[in-house]
Design a protein around this motif. Structure first.
Motif, mmCIF file in Angstrom:
data_model
loop_
_atom_site.group_PDB
_atom_site.id
_atom_site.type_symbol
_atom_site.label_atom_id
_atom_site.label_comp_id
_atom_site.label_asym_id
_atom_site.label_seq_id
_atom_site.Cartn_x
_atom_site.Cartn_y
_atom_site.Cartn_z
ATOM 1 N N ASN A 175 0.008 -0.359 0.565
ATOM 2 C CA ASN A 175 0.328 0.142 1.898
ATOM 3 C C ASN A 175 0.513 -0.996 2.898
ATOM 4 O O ASN A 175 1.304 -0.889 3.827
ATOM 5 N N VAL A 176 -0.223 -2.082 2.705
ATOM 6 C CA VAL A 176 -0.036 -3.262 3.551
ATOM 7 C C VAL A 176 1.383 -3.775 3.365
ATOM 8 O O VAL A 176 2.092 -4.058 4.338
ATOM 9 N N ASP A 177 1.813 -3.881 2.111
ATOM 10 C CA ASP A 177 3.183 -4.336 1.829
ATOM 11 C C ASP A 177 4.207 -3.408 2.469
ATOM 12 O O ASP A 177 5.180 -3.868 3.071
ATOM 13 N N ALA A 178 3.996 -2.098 2.363
ATOM 14 C CA ALA A 178 4.939 -1.132 2.943
ATOM 15 C C ALA A 178 4.981 -1.249 4.467
ATOM 16 O O ALA A 178 6.064 -1.194 5.067
ATOM 17 N N ALA A 179 3.829 -1.426 5.099
ATOM 18 C CA ALA A 179 3.796 -1.576 6.561
ATOM 19 C C ALA A 179 4.522 -2.851 6.985
ATOM 20 O O ALA A 179 5.269 -2.856 7.971
ATOM 21 N N CYS A 180 4.330 -3.923 6.227
ATOM 22 C CA CYS A 180 5.030 -5.185 6.520
ATOM 23 C C CYS A 180 6.533 -5.018 6.368
ATOM 24 O O CYS A 180 7.306 -5.507 7.206
ATOM 25 N N GLU A 181 6.952 -4.341 5.330
ATOM 26 C CA GLU A 181 8.388 -4.111 5.118
ATOM 27 C C GLU A 181 8.978 -3.261 6.238
ATOM 28 O O GLU A 181 10.090 -3.527 6.695
ATOM 29 N N GLU A 182 8.240 -2.259 6.695
ATOM 30 C CA GLU A 182 8.716 -1.435 7.808
ATOM 31 C C GLU A 182 8.913 -2.287 9.062
ATOM 32 O O GLU A 182 9.928 -2.177 9.747
ATOM 33 N N PHE A 183 7.954 -3.155 9.349
ATOM 34 C CA PHE A 183 8.091 -4.041 10.505
ATOM 35 C C PHE A 183 9.292 -4.969 10.333
ATOM 36 O O PHE A 183 10.090 -5.147 11.252
ATOM 37 N N LYS A 184 9.436 -5.558 9.149
ATOM 38 C CA LYS A 184 10.525 -6.510 8.903
ATOM 39 C C LYS A 184 11.905 -5.850 8.980
ATOM 40 O O LYS A 184 12.874 -6.506 9.349
ATOM 41 N N ARG A 185 11.993 -4.559 8.670
ATOM 42 C CA ARG A 185 13.271 -3.849 8.813
ATOM 43 C C ARG A 185 13.674 -3.717 10.278
ATOM 44 O O ARG A 185 14.854 -3.651 10.606
ATOM 45 N N LYS A 186 12.689 -3.687 11.159
ATOM 46 C CA LYS A 186 12.952 -3.445 12.581
ATOM 47 C C LYS A 186 13.039 -4.713 13.418
ATOM 48 O O LYS A 186 13.647 -4.711 14.482
#
Length: 131
Positions: free
Chosen positions: A87-98
């Motif tokens: 979930n940490v990885d997914a949250a980081c990816e969400e931030f990096k997409r934006k």
């Protein structure tokens, strides 16, 4: 150690010197980190703030409160249970997409204990949060 007056002067200068700063607050839905987030919103000039938390309701309330404190800011929730590393990885990816860059990171998720568990999907790293 920096004295309190220097910190207060630096915080007061945020509104006049930096505009549109992108920040990410993890674990700021309560406690010291929440109050840091609140003061950051109060002192900043048009901040763009991402807030990672577990509860949609709590994130929504925090964002409503921050919008009252500083309506020129932008406040973006990222719902995630960061006690699981995936979930940490997914949250980081969400931030990096934006966003392309990050100006400020505050991480205060509590006490961390890393362990491995054997579940039906195999071994998985977990983080136990202690508040």
């Amino acid at each position: 150690m920096v004295n309190l007056k220097s910190v207060q002067e630096s915080n007061a200068a945020l509104r006049s010197t930096i505009s549109g700063q992108v920040s990410l607050f993890v674990g700021a839905t309560s406690g010291i980190a929440f109050h840091t987030l609140t003061e950051y919103a109060r002192k900043s000039n048009r901040p763009k703030v991402y807030i990672v938390g577990r509860s949609d309701a709590k994130l929504a309330k925090i964002i409503r409160d921050l919008e009252k404190i500083n309506p020129q800011g932008s406040y973006v929730p990222i719902k995630s249970e960061i006690s699981l590393l995936k979930n940490v990885d997914a949250a980081c990816e969400e931030f990096k997409r934006k966003e392309k860059s990050l100006d400020l990171l505050l991480m205060c998720p509590g006490y961390l204990k890393v362990s491995r568990i054997d579940n039906a999907d195999g071994l998985e790293d977990t983080i136990s949060l202690r508040y």
